[in-house]
Design a protein around this motif. Structure first.
Motif, PDB file in Angstrom:
ATOM      1  N   UNK A 110       1.066  -1.358  -0.159  1.00  0.00           N
ATOM      2  CA  UNK A 110      -0.184  -0.368  -0.147  1.00  0.00           C
ATOM      3  C   UNK A 110       1.340   0.955  -0.030  1.00  0.00           C
ATOM      4  N   UNK A 111       0.351   2.194  -0.909  1.00  0.00           N
ATOM      5  CA  UNK A 111       1.344   3.592  -0.254  1.00  0.00           C
ATOM      6  C   UNK A 111      -0.118   4.427   0.220  1.00  0.00           C
ATOM      7  N   UNK A 112       0.627   5.792   0.131  1.00  0.00           N
ATOM      8  CA  UNK A 112      -0.381   7.288   0.341  1.00  0.00           C
ATOM      9  C   UNK A 112       0.392   8.324   0.674  1.00  0.00           C
ATOM     10  N   UNK A 113       0.275   9.343  -0.045  1.00  0.00           N
ATOM     11  CA  UNK A 113       0.345  10.809  -0.467  1.00  0.00           C
ATOM     12  C   UNK A 113       0.430  11.009   0.877  1.00  0.00           C
ATOM     13  N   UNK A 114       1.544  12.201   1.249  1.00  0.00           N
ATOM     14  CA  UNK A 114       1.448  13.255   2.244  1.00  0.00           C
ATOM     15  C   UNK A 114       1.236  14.598   2.189  1.00  0.00           C
ATOM     16  N   UNK A 115       0.682  15.386   2.639  1.00  0.00           N
ATOM     17  CA  UNK A 115       0.393  16.918   2.036  1.00  0.00           C
ATOM     18  C   UNK A 115       1.130  17.631   1.855  1.00  0.00           C
TER      19      UNK A 115
END
Length: 595
Positions: A273-278
Motif C-alpha cells: 500500500x501507499x499514500x501521499x502526505x500533504x
C-alpha cells in the motif's frame, strides 16, 4: 530532477501493513492497518526528529485488517472518522479519540478488502463476496452486484455520483445510483487498485503488471509498464498527473510525464500500500510490518547513518528470479564485478554480476550516479535454495510462496531443514489465521519441495478428527534417510496420526495418546469425528479403564459446547473437564496404539 530518499522507517505493527491513508487530523498524520488486527494513527515528530510517533491504536476486528479510509469531516465529527475493513467480513468505524469502534457495519459475507469515502459521509466497500456496498452512517443503502469474482478495489469519482469497482474477474465497472453503467475490459488479470485523476479520468493497476489510464466514457488512453509482478496500489499527486505505485516486485515506483522516473527497492517482498502526505512525502507499507516514508525535501532526509543502514539491509535481501525483472539466469554467461564500472541507462535499471558462486543484483541510481546492491539472487520459481536465505531479517534454508486466496497474493513461509514440516505448517496457518484444513496441504508442499524422506513406517490412514481431512503417515526429515529405529505408533500432536519424532531423535512420550504436554488450539474442530474416535478408543480399552456410557455422553456434551460456536449446550462444568482428563489416562496397549 530531484529524487525521493528515505525519511524514516516506522516500526510498531507486528505483521504486514495492508493499508495506509493520510489523516485529516492531526496535520501530517497517517493511518495504517495491519494483519496484526490493529489500526494505528501516526503523527510526525517535531523537528529535528524526522520520524513519527504512534498517537492511537485501534482494535475491534477479530481477524486481519485489510483496508482503511478517512470519512470526510462533518459537524458531528470535525476531525473525520476512520473506517477499516477486515477478514472478519466487518467494517469498523472509529473516531480519533478512542480505541474501540463507534459502530460496526455488517453485511458482507466475506473479507472486506477495499474502502473509499465520498461526500456527505458516503462509504463504499468492496469484498471477496463479489459485491460492493454503499453505506451512509450505520446503514447499507445499496449493494452493487455484477462482478463474478472478488472486488479488490473501489473508488468514488468527485462528480456526478459515479462509483468504480475493480475485480478479480479482470473488469472495472462504473456504477450510478446502484446500476452498472459501463464495464471496462483490457486488463488480463485481477484489477487490484483504482485511483481518481479527475471527474472524467482514473487509473487502474493489476496483477498483469500494467497500469491503465481510462476515460469514464470507456476508452483506455494509456498503458504503463515498468513493474515486473503484481501491482497492488496507486496514489495520485495533487497535480493529478504524477503518481506512485507499489507491488510484489519489492518496489515503489514514481511516475512523471507518463514515464517511470524512479524505482525504490525495499527489503520486503510485498509492498502492499501507499499514500501521499500533504507535504508531498510518500508512505508505503510492506510485508515486513514496517512503514517507510520517503521525501524529496533535503531537510527531511534521514541521516547518513540511517540511509546506510537501509542500503545495507537491502543488499542482504534475496531475490527470487520469478519476482524480479531478471529474466533467465545462466551463471556461466554473467559478467564479473567489472561490469559495475559501466554506468546505467535509466533509473531503476537492474544488472546481475557473478561474484564467485554467487549472483548479485544491482540497481542503477540516477541521483547517486552509482550501482546499488539490491540483493542476492537465489532459487527458482517457487523456492529459494541458498543455505542462507534472508527473510524479514532472519536466515532460512528455504522461503516458499504459498497461494491461499483466489487472485490473492502469495504468503511467504520460511523453513529450515532442521524444522518439523508439520509443526512449521501448523505455525504458519496459525500465524496467518488460516483454517487448519490446510495443514496436510501445506506440510506436504514443504516435504515435496525439500525432497524429504519418511522416517519410520507409515501408519494406517484415516480421517483427522480435528480437520476432517486425511492425515499424513510418517515423519519427514528433509535430506535424511529412513530410520527404522524410530518408534512407530507415536502420535502426531496435531493430527493424532502417524509416527512423530523431532529432528530425527527418538522420543517415547510417557502417554503416547497425548504426547504434547502444552496446549494446542484449533480454530475449528469436527466434534462428531472426535467423538467417534474417542468411542473407538474406549471400545478397545481394558475393562477396568473403559468409561461408562453416561461418561461418554457427558464428554460428548462437553465437546459440543466447545467445538460448535452456536451450540445451545451450557459451558463445561468442572466435573465434565475432570471426565475428559480421566479419558486421557488410557494405558498403553489399547486400540489407540495403532491409531
Amino acid at each position: 530532477m530531484t529524487s525521493y530518499k528515505l525519511r524514516c522507517s516506522i516500526s510498531g505493527h507486528e505483521m504486514d501493513v495492508r493499508g495506509l491513508v493520510s489523516a485529516v487530523f492531526p496535520e501530517g498524520a497517517l493511518v495504517s492497518v495491519s494483519r496484526d488486527r490493529t489500526g494505528r494513527v501516526w503523527v510526525p515528530n517535531s523537528s529535528p526528529d524526522k520520524g513519527f510517533t504512534e498517537m492511537h491504536c485501534m482494535s475491534g476486528h477479530s481477524n486481519f485488517v485489510s483496508c482503511v479510509c478517512i470519512i470526510t469531516p462533518n459537524e458531528t465529527y470535525p476531525r473525520g472518522l476512520i473506517a477499516t475493513g477486515g477478514n472478519d467480513n466487518n467494517i469498523c468505524v472509529f473516531s480519533l479519540d478512542q480505541p474501540q469502534p463507534l459502530f460496526t457495519l455488517q453485511g458482507h459475507k466475506n473479507t472486506v478488502c477495499t474502502l473509499a469515502s465520498g461526500k456527505f459521509g458516503t462509504l463504499l466497500s468492496g469484498s471477496w463476496d463479489t459485491t460492493a456496498k454503499v453505506w451512509l452512517n450505520e446503514k447499507c443503502m445499496m449493494t452493487l452486484q455484477g462482478h463474478t469474482a472478488a472486488v479488490w478495489a473501489v473508488t468514488i469519482l468527485p462528480e456526478q455520483g459515479l462509483m468504480l469497482s475493480g475485480s478479480a474477474d479482470k473488469t472495472i465497472k462504473l456504477w450510478k445510483a446502484g446500476r452498472c453503467e459501463k464495464t471496462f475490459t483490457g486488463h488480463e488479470d485481477c484489477v487490484r487498485g483504482l485511483a481518481v485523476i479527475s471527474s472524467t479520468e482514473f487509473f487502474s493497476c493489476s496483477n498483469d503488471t500494467s497500469i491503465r489510464r481510462w476515460l469514464v466514457t470507456g476508452e483506455c488512453v494509456q498503458v504503463y509498464y515498468s513493474h515486473t509482478n503484481y501491482i497492488y496500489s496507486l496514489a495520485v499527486f495533487p497535480n493529478s498527473q504524477d503518481f506512485i505505485s507499489t507491488g510484489e516486485d519489492r518496489s515503489v515506483r514514481l511516475w512523471r510525464g507518463g514515464e517511470c522516473c524512479q524505482t525504490i527497492r525495499l527489503p520486503a517482498q510485498s509492498i502492499w500500500c501507499c499514500c501521499i502526505l500533504p507535504n508531498g512525502d510518500i508512505a508505503v507499507g510492506a510485508s515486513d510490518g514496517i512503514i517507510r516514508v520517503f521525501t524529496e525535501a533535503e531537510d527531511r532526509v534521514a541521516s547518513a547513518e540511517e540511509l546506510q543502514a537501509f542500503e545495507d539491509e537491502l543488499s542482504k535481501a534475496t531475490i527470487d528470479p520469478k519476482t524480479g525483472d531478471l529474466g533467465d539466469i545462466k551463471m556461466e554467461d554473467l559478467p564479473g564485478r567489472e561490469h559495475l564500472n559501466e554506468p546505467g541507462n535509466r533509473d531503476g535499471q537492474t544488472r546481475l554480476i557473478k561474484d564467485g558462486q554467487k549472483v548479485e543484483a544491482y540497481q542503477w541510481s540516477v541521483s547517486d550516479d552509482r550501482w546499488m546492491k539490491i540483493g542476492d539472487v537465489v532459487g527458482g520459481s517457487n523456492q529459494q535454495t541458498s543455505k542462507s536465505v534472508m527473510y524479514e531479517g532472519k536466515e532460512y534454508d528455504y522461503v516458499f510462496s504459498i497461494d491461499v486466496n483466489e487472485g490473492g497474493p502469495s504468503l511467504k513461509l520460511p523453513y529450515n531443514v532442521s524444522d518439523d514440516p508439520w509443526l512449521t505448517a501448523h505455525n504458519f496457518l496459525q500465524k496467518n489465521d488460516l483454517s487448519p484444513m490446510f495443514l496436510d496441504q501445506v506440510a506436504n508442499f514443504i516435504i515435496e519441495n525439500t525432497k524429504g524422506h519418511v522416517v519410520g513406517p507409515a501408519q494406517p490412514g484415516g480421517g483427522d478428527p480435528f480437520t476432517g481431512e486425511g492425515t499424513r503417515s510418517g515423519r519427514y526429515i528433509p535430506g535424511s534417510n529412513p530410520n527404522p529405529s524410530v518408534p512407530s505408533g507415536v502420535a502426531d500432536p496435531f493430527t493424532g496420526k502417524g509416527a512423530y519424532s523431532s529432528a530425527g531423535l527418538k522420543q517415547t512420550p510417557t502417554n503416547i495418546y497425548f504426547p504434547k504436554t502444552d496446549g494446542v488450539t484449533f480454530d475449528q474442530a469436527n466434534a462428531s469425528q472426535i467423538m467417534a474416535k474417542l468411542k473407538e478408543l474406549n471400545g478397545g480399552a481394558p475393562p477396568e479403564h473403559k468409561l461408562p456410557e453416561e461418561t461418554m455422553e457427558s464428554i460428548e456434551r462437553l465437546l459440543l459446547s466447545v467445538c460448535v460456536p452456536d451450540s445451545s449446550e451450557p459451558p463445561p462444568t468442572i466435573q465434565e473437564i475432570n471426565l475428559l482428563w480421566k479419558a486421557s489416562l488410557w494405558p498403553e496397549g489399547t486400540s489407540a496404539s495403532h491409531s
